[in-house]
Design an enzyme around this catalytic site. Structure first.
Site, PDB file in Angstrom:
ATOM      1  N   CYS A 130       7.643  -0.743   6.760  1.00  0.00           N
ATOM      2  CA  CYS A 130       7.488   0.711   6.744  1.00  0.00           C
ATOM      3  C   CYS A 130       7.503   1.254   8.178  1.00  0.00           C
ATOM      4  CB  CYS A 130       6.196   1.111   6.041  1.00  0.00           C
ATOM      5  SG  CYS A 130       6.144   0.523   4.332  1.00  0.00           S
TER       6      CYS A 130
ATOM      7  N   CYS B  82       4.074   1.943  10.073  1.00  0.00           N
ATOM      8  CA  CYS B  82       3.023   0.930   9.995  1.00  0.00           C
ATOM      9  C   CYS B  82       3.145  -0.096  11.115  1.00  0.00           C
ATOM     10  CB  CYS B  82       3.101   0.236   8.635  1.00  0.00           C
ATOM     11  SG  CYS B  82       1.964  -1.151   8.498  1.00  0.00           S
TER      12      CYS B  82
ATOM     13  N   CYS C  25     -11.961  -4.306   3.171  1.00  0.00           N
ATOM     14  CA  CYS C  25     -10.508  -4.208   3.103  1.00  0.00           C
ATOM     15  C   CYS C  25      -9.927  -5.524   3.627  1.00  0.00           C
ATOM     16  CB  CYS C  25     -10.097  -3.028   3.975  1.00  0.00           C
ATOM     17  SG  CYS C  25      -8.343  -2.867   4.206  1.00  0.00           S
TER      18      CYS C  25
ATOM     19  N   CYS D 175       4.191  -8.527   7.582  1.00  0.00           N
ATOM     20  CA  CYS D 175       4.673  -7.946   6.321  1.00  0.00           C
ATOM     21  C   CYS D 175       6.186  -7.830   6.368  1.00  0.00           C
ATOM     22  CB  CYS D 175       4.041  -6.564   6.129  1.00  0.00           C
ATOM     23  SG  CYS D 175       4.460  -5.812   4.545  1.00  0.00           S
TER      24      CYS D 175
ATOM     25  N   GLU E  48      -6.456  -8.992  10.109  1.00  0.00           N
ATOM     26  CA  GLU E  48      -7.564  -8.048  10.210  1.00  0.00           C
ATOM     27  C   GLU E  48      -8.235  -7.828   8.865  1.00  0.00           C
ATOM     28  OE1 GLU E  48      -5.257  -5.206  13.385  1.00  0.00           O
ATOM     29  OE2 GLU E  48      -5.845  -4.450  11.440  1.00  0.00           O
TER      30      GLU E  48
ATOM     31  N   CYS F  15      -3.856  -0.223   9.262  1.00  0.00           N
ATOM     32  CA  CYS F  15      -3.582  -1.660   9.289  1.00  0.00           C
ATOM     33  C   CYS F  15      -2.704  -2.061  10.462  1.00  0.00           C
ATOM     34  CB  CYS F  15      -2.975  -2.126   7.970  1.00  0.00           C
ATOM     35  SG  CYS F  15      -1.420  -1.358   7.551  1.00  0.00           S
TER      36      CYS F  15
HETATM   37  N1  SAH Z   1       1.126  -3.171   1.898  1.00  0.00           N
HETATM   38  C1  SAH Z   1       0.265  -2.446   1.058  1.00  0.00           C
HETATM   39  C2  SAH Z   1      -1.199  -2.561   1.434  1.00  0.00           C
HETATM   40  C3  SAH Z   1      -1.537  -2.509   2.894  1.00  0.00           C
HETATM   41  S1  SAH Z   1      -1.257  -1.034   3.775  1.00  0.00           S
HETATM   42  C4  SAH Z   1       0.659  -0.998   0.987  1.00  0.00           C
HETATM   43  O1  SAH Z   1       1.499  -0.577   1.780  1.00  0.00           O
HETATM   44  O2  SAH Z   1       0.151  -0.322   0.108  1.00  0.00           O
HETATM   45  C5  SAH Z   1      -2.664  -0.057   3.405  1.00  0.00           C
HETATM   46  C6  SAH Z   1      -2.445   1.451   3.612  1.00  0.00           C
HETATM   47  O3  SAH Z   1      -2.451   1.797   5.015  1.00  0.00           O
HETATM   48  C7  SAH Z   1      -1.098   1.915   3.054  1.00  0.00           C
HETATM   49  O4  SAH Z   1      -1.268   3.016   2.192  1.00  0.00           O
HETATM   50  C8  SAH Z   1      -0.352   2.281   4.310  1.00  0.00           C
HETATM   51  O5  SAH Z   1       0.622   3.204   4.021  1.00  0.00           O
HETATM   52  C9  SAH Z   1      -1.463   2.773   5.232  1.00  0.00           C
HETATM   53  N2  SAH Z   1      -1.059   2.879   6.628  1.00  0.00           N
HETATM   54  C10 SAH Z   1      -0.155   2.132   7.316  1.00  0.00           C
HETATM   55  N3  SAH Z   1      -0.004   2.598   8.593  1.00  0.00           N
HETATM   56  C11 SAH Z   1      -0.826   3.653   8.708  1.00  0.00           C
HETATM   57  C12 SAH Z   1      -1.123   4.571   9.775  1.00  0.00           C
HETATM   58  N4  SAH Z   1      -0.565   4.451  10.975  1.00  0.00           N
HETATM   59  N5  SAH Z   1      -2.023   5.551   9.545  1.00  0.00           N
HETATM   60  C13 SAH Z   1      -2.638   5.652   8.328  1.00  0.00           C
HETATM   61  N6  SAH Z   1      -2.401   4.829   7.296  1.00  0.00           N
HETATM   62  C14 SAH Z   1      -1.500   3.846   7.473  1.00  0.00           C
HETATM   63 FE1  SF4 Z   2       3.697  -3.635   4.740  1.00  0.00          FE
HETATM   64 FE2  SF4 Z   2       2.533  -1.818   6.294  1.00  0.00          FE
HETATM   65 FE3  SF4 Z   2       4.392  -1.073   4.536  1.00  0.00          FE
HETATM   66 FE4  SF4 Z   2       1.986  -1.880   3.644  1.00  0.00          FE
HETATM   67  S1  SF4 Z   2       2.395  -0.067   4.895  1.00  0.00           S
HETATM   68  S2  SF4 Z   2       4.005  -2.475   2.866  1.00  0.00           S
HETATM   69  S3  SF4 Z   2       1.516  -3.445   5.190  1.00  0.00           S
HETATM   70  S4  SF4 Z   2       4.727  -2.421   6.310  1.00  0.00           S
END
Ligand code: SAH
Ligand code: SF4
Length: 354
Positions: free
Chosen positions: A122, A125, A111, A118, A85, A342
């Site tokens: 997390c 995510c 973006c 990944c 994406e 994301c």
């Molecule tokens: N992996 C990197 C960059 C991609 S994620 C990182 O984690 O920084 C980009 C942002 O989207 C991160 O700050 C992540 O915590 C956030 N994100 C992930 N899932 C989300 C959700 N359900 N709602 C809002 N932000 C989210």
């Molecule tokens: Fe990976 Fe999502 Fe965590 Fe970013 S927020 S490091 S994309 S698992």
């Protein structure tokens, strides 16, 4: 198999004389050429040779979701059938005078994704749910911007800002991301200075140091999301390997432009990390760092274990930080109606969540 010409730095294109590489960059990145054939100031023989060896590998747009606020989320197809994406975020509208002439161009941020899936895993995510598939090549990162600019008729020579905040952990694909930063910034190409590019990381402390050593001049964003290790470990398992202190220490050593700041992203999750006690700790943690905090509303998805925080809580959190001298913004709920966090569009497409 043909190579993707978007994977190459200008210096890497095996061409003589040198100005040919410059011309090719101009054609692809500034004039939006789709084929080598149309590069009319190159000798015919060279065009044919190039077409035999290379392709201009821009990802295919498979789906677009438009949000009411103007942001657009793209599902892009890669050559091997995988998808990622990317999101177009309009930052400022164009301004016109009374005659309707444009006096100030619109500003955009794109973006981009850095990996298919990944490894970091997390808890909050969606990208993490699909596991890790592979790294993107530099050209696949650069190509996301070309596809989106073209789809929106953004003039090829107009600069956009880049945030590496799509799918994947950019610092887990550091070499390719670093190369993409350089290709983006080429003066004969998109000419996007590294200072307009922000790399966001979940906090791979040793890789933050490596990125610092590369001295690319990019901006850094840290996905912090929690102020004590216990909670951060639950939300982000990577914290077991690199705890908050190790991340903060790495940030303190990171070279940053005098006029710029390190961004700390803080995902606000209802009743988990949205109280003033956390805000207090955050102020302490950032002491001595030129930081700015970006509060993000957790964006729930079907089946997500967390909830969106109350607006009042988020505002109070922000006020506390501001009162204590920490710059703090609240990320607009940009694209909330298009599942903008994301991984969310991709999950939808594969039918996992909706
Ligand atoms: N992996 C990197 C960059 C991609 S994620 C990182 O984690 O920084 C980009 C942002 O989207 C991160 O700050 C992540 O915590 C956030 N994100 C992930 N899932 C989300 C959700 N359900 N709602 C809002 N932000 C989210
Ligand atoms: Fe990976 Fe999502 Fe965590 Fe970013 S927020 S490091 S994309 S698992």
């Amino acid at each position: 198999m043909k190579k993707n010409i978007l994977d190459f730095l200008k210096e890497e294109l095996p061409l003589s004389p040198n100005f040919r590489a410059k011309q090719i960059f101009q054609w692809i990145y500034q004039k939006g050429a789709k084929t080598f054939e149309e590069m009319s100031n190159l000798p015919k023989k060279l065009r044919e040779e190039l077409a035999e060896k290379f392709e201009i590998g821009v990802p295919k747009i498979l789906n677009v979701e438009k949000s009411r606020d103007g942001s657009k989320k793209y599902l892009l197809g890669l050559k091997d059938g995988h998808t990622v994406e990317a999101v177009l975020l309009p930052m400022k509208k164009e301004q016109r005078d009374e005659k309707g002439n444009i006096v100030k161009e619109a500003k955009y941020t794109v973006c981009v994704s850095s990996q298919v899936g990944c490894k970091v895993g997390c808890e909050f995510c969606l990208t993490a749910k699909g596991g890790f598939v592979r790294n993107l090549t530099p050209g696949e990162i650069v190509g996301q911007v070309l596809a989106i600019k073209e789809d929106n008729n953004i003039a090829a020579n107009r600069r956009v800002n880049i945030v590496y905040m799509g799918m994947g952990e950019p610092l887990d694909n550091l070499e390719n991301v670093a190369k993409a930063v350089k290709i983006f910034s080429d003066e004969n190409g998109l000419s996007i200075s590294p200072r307009r590019q922000t790399i966001s990381t979940s906090g791979l402390a040793p890789k933050i140091k490596k990125l610092a050593e590369k001295n690319l001049g990019v901006l850094l964003a840290i996905s912090l999301h929690a102020v004590d290790d216990e909670l951060r470990e639950k939300l982000m398992p990577i914290n077991k390997a690199y705890n908050i202190k190790s991340v903060i220490d790495a940030v303190k050593e990171f070279p940053i432009d005098q006029r710029k700041r390190v961004m700390f992203e803080y995902l606000m999750i209802k009743d988990l990390n949205d109280d003033i006690k956390a805000a207090k700790k955050l102020v302490k943690l950032l002491n001595g760092i030129k930081a700015k905090v970006n509060l993000i509303y957790f964006n729930p998805y079907p089946g997500s274990p967390f909830q969106r925080p109350d607006e009042k809580r988020v505002k109070e959190f922000q006020e506390y930080l501001l009162k204590h001298g920490v710059l703090c913004t609240i990320r607009e709920s940009k694209g909330l109606d298009i599942s903008a966090a994301c991984g969310q569009l991709k999950e939808k497409e594969s039918g996992c969540s909706v």
